[in-house]
Design an enzyme around this catalytic site. Structure first.
Site, PDB file in Angstrom:
ATOM      1  N   ARG A  27       0.821  -1.208   0.000  1.00  0.00           N
ATOM      2  CA  ARG A  27       0.000   0.000   0.000  1.00  0.00           C
ATOM      3  C   ARG A  27       0.855   1.258   0.000  1.00  0.00           C
ATOM      4  O   ARG A  27       0.317   2.368  -0.013  1.00  0.00           O
ATOM      5  CB  ARG A  27      -0.935   0.001   1.217  1.00  0.00           C
ATOM      6  CG  ARG A  27      -2.082  -0.991   1.063  1.00  0.00           C
ATOM      7  CD  ARG A  27      -3.020  -0.949   2.231  1.00  0.00           C
ATOM      8  NE  ARG A  27      -4.161  -1.833   1.992  1.00  0.00           N
ATOM      9  CZ  ARG A  27      -4.984  -2.278   2.932  1.00  0.00           C
ATOM     10  NH1 ARG A  27      -4.794  -1.911   4.197  1.00  0.00           N
ATOM     11  NH2 ARG A  27      -5.980  -3.079   2.637  1.00  0.00           N
ATOM     12  N   GLU A  39      -0.809  -9.091  -5.187  1.00  0.00           N
ATOM     13  CA  GLU A  39      -2.124  -9.686  -5.404  1.00  0.00           C
ATOM     14  C   GLU A  39      -2.024 -11.188  -5.685  1.00  0.00           C
ATOM     15  O   GLU A  39      -2.864 -11.968  -5.244  1.00  0.00           O
ATOM     16  CB  GLU A  39      -2.865  -8.970  -6.540  1.00  0.00           C
ATOM     17  CG  GLU A  39      -3.301  -7.547  -6.215  1.00  0.00           C
ATOM     18  CD  GLU A  39      -4.287  -7.476  -5.058  1.00  0.00           C
ATOM     19  OE1 GLU A  39      -4.955  -8.489  -4.762  1.00  0.00           O
ATOM     20  OE2 GLU A  39      -4.386  -6.401  -4.440  1.00  0.00           O
ATOM     21  N   GLN A  44      -5.425 -16.855  -1.636  1.00  0.00           N
ATOM     22  CA  GLN A  44      -5.500 -18.023  -0.760  1.00  0.00           C
ATOM     23  C   GLN A  44      -4.374 -18.067   0.272  1.00  0.00           C
ATOM     24  O   GLN A  44      -3.989 -19.139   0.738  1.00  0.00           O
ATOM     25  CB  GLN A  44      -5.512 -19.318  -1.595  1.00  0.00           C
ATOM     26  CG  GLN A  44      -6.632 -19.343  -2.615  1.00  0.00           C
ATOM     27  CD  GLN A  44      -6.861 -20.695  -3.229  1.00  0.00           C
ATOM     28  OE1 GLN A  44      -6.661 -21.721  -2.608  1.00  0.00           O
ATOM     29  NE2 GLN A  44      -7.311 -20.707  -4.470  1.00  0.00           N
ATOM     30  N   LEU A  82       4.819 -20.881   0.370  1.00  0.00           N
ATOM     31  CA  LEU A  82       3.559 -20.184   0.075  1.00  0.00           C
ATOM     32  C   LEU A  82       2.530 -21.123  -0.553  1.00  0.00           C
ATOM     33  O   LEU A  82       1.331 -20.869  -0.483  1.00  0.00           O
ATOM     34  CB  LEU A  82       3.805 -19.005  -0.877  1.00  0.00           C
ATOM     35  CG  LEU A  82       4.205 -17.664  -0.263  1.00  0.00           C
ATOM     36  CD1 LEU A  82       4.413 -16.634  -1.356  1.00  0.00           C
ATOM     37  CD2 LEU A  82       3.154 -17.177   0.725  1.00  0.00           C
ATOM     38  N   GLY A  83       3.005 -22.188  -1.209  1.00  0.00           N
ATOM     39  CA  GLY A  83       2.089 -23.131  -1.837  1.00  0.00           C
ATOM     40  C   GLY A  83       1.490 -22.599  -3.128  1.00  0.00           C
ATOM     41  O   GLY A  83       1.791 -21.494  -3.575  1.00  0.00           O
ATOM     42  N   TYR A  84       0.639 -23.424  -3.744  1.00  0.00           N
ATOM     43  CA  TYR A  84      -0.001 -23.051  -5.018  1.00  0.00           C
ATOM     44  C   TYR A  84       1.041 -22.500  -6.002  1.00  0.00           C
ATOM     45  O   TYR A  84       0.959 -21.366  -6.472  1.00  0.00           O
ATOM     46  CB  TYR A  84      -1.114 -22.027  -4.781  1.00  0.00           C
ATOM     47  CG  TYR A  84      -2.174 -22.470  -3.823  1.00  0.00           C
ATOM     48  CD1 TYR A  84      -3.220 -23.278  -4.236  1.00  0.00           C
ATOM     49  CD2 TYR A  84      -2.128 -22.097  -2.479  1.00  0.00           C
ATOM     50  CE1 TYR A  84      -4.194 -23.707  -3.347  1.00  0.00           C
ATOM     51  CE2 TYR A  84      -3.103 -22.536  -1.582  1.00  0.00           C
ATOM     52  CZ  TYR A  84      -4.128 -23.339  -2.023  1.00  0.00           C
ATOM     53  OH  TYR A  84      -5.090 -23.751  -1.148  1.00  0.00           O
ATOM     54  N   TYR A 122     -10.042 -10.892 -11.349  1.00  0.00           N
ATOM     55  CA  TYR A 122      -9.773 -10.212 -10.077  1.00  0.00           C
ATOM     56  C   TYR A 122      -8.445  -9.463 -10.116  1.00  0.00           C
ATOM     57  O   TYR A 122      -8.375  -8.271  -9.795  1.00  0.00           O
ATOM     58  CB  TYR A 122      -9.767 -11.201  -8.902  1.00  0.00           C
ATOM     59  CG  TYR A 122      -9.219 -10.559  -7.646  1.00  0.00           C
ATOM     60  CD1 TYR A 122     -10.007  -9.695  -6.900  1.00  0.00           C
ATOM     61  CD2 TYR A 122      -7.896 -10.748  -7.269  1.00  0.00           C
ATOM     62  CE1 TYR A 122      -9.500  -9.041  -5.780  1.00  0.00           C
ATOM     63  CE2 TYR A 122      -7.375 -10.114  -6.151  1.00  0.00           C
ATOM     64  CZ  TYR A 122      -8.180  -9.264  -5.413  1.00  0.00           C
ATOM     65  OH  TYR A 122      -7.662  -8.606  -4.321  1.00  0.00           O
ATOM     66  N   ASP A 140     -13.283 -10.748  -5.255  1.00  0.00           N
ATOM     67  CA  ASP A 140     -12.834 -12.033  -4.716  1.00  0.00           C
ATOM     68  C   ASP A 140     -13.818 -12.477  -3.639  1.00  0.00           C
ATOM     69  O   ASP A 140     -14.909 -11.907  -3.500  1.00  0.00           O
ATOM     70  CB  ASP A 140     -11.406 -11.941  -4.177  1.00  0.00           C
ATOM     71  CG  ASP A 140     -11.281 -11.006  -2.965  1.00  0.00           C
ATOM     72  OD1 ASP A 140     -12.298 -10.378  -2.578  1.00  0.00           O
ATOM     73  OD2 ASP A 140     -10.180 -10.918  -2.395  1.00  0.00           O
ATOM     74  N   CYS A 203     -18.819  -1.686  12.164  1.00  0.00           N
ATOM     75  CA  CYS A 203     -18.839  -1.447  10.725  1.00  0.00           C
ATOM     76  C   CYS A 203     -19.155   0.018  10.398  1.00  0.00           C
ATOM     77  O   CYS A 203     -20.158   0.566  10.872  1.00  0.00           O
ATOM     78  CB  CYS A 203     -19.874  -2.350  10.054  1.00  0.00           C
ATOM     79  SG  CYS A 203     -19.955  -2.113   8.258  1.00  0.00           S
ATOM     80  N   SER A 300      -5.334 -28.047  -1.458  1.00  0.00           N
ATOM     81  CA  SER A 300      -6.683 -27.545  -1.715  1.00  0.00           C
ATOM     82  C   SER A 300      -7.643 -28.660  -2.114  1.00  0.00           C
ATOM     83  O   SER A 300      -8.840 -28.581  -1.840  1.00  0.00           O
ATOM     84  CB  SER A 300      -6.643 -26.477  -2.816  1.00  0.00           C
ATOM     85  OG  SER A 300      -6.122 -27.031  -4.017  1.00  0.00           O
TER      86      SER A 300
END
Length: 349
Positions: A27, A39, A44, A82-84, A122, A140, A203, A300
Site C-alpha cells: 500500500r 495480489e 489463498q 507459500l504453496g499453489y 480479479y 474475490d 462497521c 486444496s
C-alpha cells in the site's frame, strides 16, 4: 442498500479506510508490478504470511526484467512455503510477456491485461484500479461476502456465474474519483470487519447494509459445500549414501508441486507392499528401515498422510532418470515443498 445512496456510502467507507487501514508494504507504492506480485501472493494466503515473502521477493526481483530473466528454481525458492506454485510460474510467464511484448509496461486496459498469462478478472481489476486509478471491479471471496450483505444478494457464491452479479454491483457503486481506495477499502472491510463472523457494531457502513437491517448478516453469503477431499497415504524414503548425500527426485513440471525436489515416494495401497510398488514405478531397489516421521499435509483438493522411512539402496540398484544425490548444503539451495521440508526437519531430530 439503494444505488441512490452511493455518494453517502462511499464517503463513509473511504473516510473509515483512510483512518483505519493497515499499514501494508504494497500500500506504500503505486508500482503496478509490485501490486501484481502482492495480489498473486495474497490469493489463498493470509496477509501476515505474505508480508515477509513479498518484501524478500521484491528485494530479489526489483524489476520485471529481473524476474523475467531469473532462473525458475531461484524464483521457486523465493516462493517456497507459500504453496499453489502455479501462481508464481504464471506470474513469471506473464511478466516475460510484458517485457517482450509491451516494452516492460503493464497494459492499462482490461482487455489487454487479461491476455497476460496468470491474470484473471480479479487480478486485472486490482492492478488497474490500484496502480492506474481505473474504475474496474476486483471481486474475490471477501468482496462477495461484503456485497452479499450490503445488497442482500442470495446468489450462491460457489457457482462461478454468480460472480457476474457481484461484478455488476461493484461497477454500479464504485467511486470513480478514487477507485484505488474504494477497492482496497472493500477488501479491508471484508478482511477485518465483515468477516465470516461479522463485527457489525464496528462497521462504518452498517446503516447501508440490507442484511443487517433484516438480521440476515449471519446467513450470508450463501455458499454450497465442496465435495469431500481425496485422502492419500504417502510413503517417503530417505535414502543416503555413505558420503552423507541424499537421493532426491524432481517432480514433473505439470501437476502438483511441479519441478520440486523430494525423497523417492509412493502412494501406499493396501494391496501392494510399498517397496515393491516403488520398484515397479521407478526401478529403485531399496531396503526399508525405521519410520522417523508421520504427519498430515492438506492441499486444496487432496490430503496427504505422509509417513517417512529411513532406507538404503540395494547394491546394483539403478538410479532412475531425474534422480540425483544432494549434499546437506545443496539441499538448502533447491526449492522444496512443505512436506519435504517437514521430512528434513524430522530427520534432524
Amino acid at each position: 442498500m439503494e444505488i441512490s445512496q452511493k455518494k453517502e456510502f462511499n464517503e463513509a467507507l473511504l473516510s473509515w479506510y483512510h483512518q483505519e487501514k493497515r499499514d501494508l508494504p504494497w500500500r506504500r507504492t503505486s508500482n503496478p508490478y509490485y501490486i501484481w506480485v502482492s495480489e498473486v501472493m495474497l490469493q489463498q494466503t493470509r496477509v501476515d504470511t505474505v508480508i515477509p515473502y513479498y518484501e524478500r521477493f521484491i528485494t530479489s526481483f526489483p524489476t520485471m526484467e529481473s524476474l523475467a530473466e531469473a532462473e525458475e528454481e531461484r524464483v521457486l525458492k523465493h516462493w517456497e512455503g507459500l504453496g499453489y506454485y502455479s501462481r508464481v510460474r504464471n506470474l513469471q510467464a506473464g511478466v516475460k510477456e510484458v517485457v517482450e511484448n509491451y516494452d516492460g509496461k503493464i497494459p492499462q486496459s482490461r482487455v489487454e491485461i487479461l491476455n497476460l498469462r496468470g491474470i484473471g478478472p480479479y487480478t486485472a481489476g486490482a492492478v488497474l484500479s490500484i496502480a492506474y486509478g481505473v474504475p474496474e471491479h476486483a471481486v474475490d471471496g471477501n468482496v462477495m461476502r461484503v456485497f452479499s450483505r450490503l445488497f442482500l444478494i442470495e446468489a450462491d457464491i460457489a457457482i462461478p456465474k454468480s460472480k457476474k452479479v457481484f461484478e455488476q454491483r461493484v461497477m454500479e457503486i464504485i467511486d470513480e474519483t478514487d477507485p484505488s481506495s474504494f477497492n482496497q477499502a472493500i477488501m479491508e472491510l471484508g478482511a477485518t470487519i465483515c468477516t465470516p463472523n461479522p463485527r457489525c457494531l464496528l462497521c462504518p457502513v452498517r446503516e447501508f447494509c440490507s442484511a443487517f437491517e433484516k438480521g440476515k448478516q449471519e446467513k450470508l453469503p450463501i455458499k454450497t459445500k465442496k465435495l469431500k477431499k481425496k485422502v492419500m497415504t504417502i510413503h517417503s524414503f530417505a535414502i543416503s549414501e555413505p558420503g552423507g548425500k541424499w537421493l532426491l527426485r524432481k517432480r514433473q513440471a505439470n501437476g502438483l508441486l511441479g519441478d520440486f525436489w523430494e525423497f523417492p515416494q509412493i502412494e501406499y495401497v493396501p494391496t501392494m507392499d510399498s517397496i515393491d510398488a516403488l520398484k515397479n514405478d521407478t526401478g529403485l531397489l531399496i531396503e526399508q528401515g525405521e519410520a522417523y516421521a508421520q504427519f498430515k499435509h492438506i492441499f486444496s483438493h487432496v490430503t496427504w498422510n505422509v509417513e517417512g522411512f529411513h532406507a538404503v539402496l540395494v547394491d546394483q540398484s539403478p538410479i532412475p532418470e531425474g534422480y540425483r544425490f544432494f549434499t546437506e548444503e545443496e539441499l538448502g539451495q533447491i526449492p522444496q515443498s512443505k512436506p519435504m521440508s517437514k521430512l528434513l526437519e524430522q530427520l534432524k531430530k
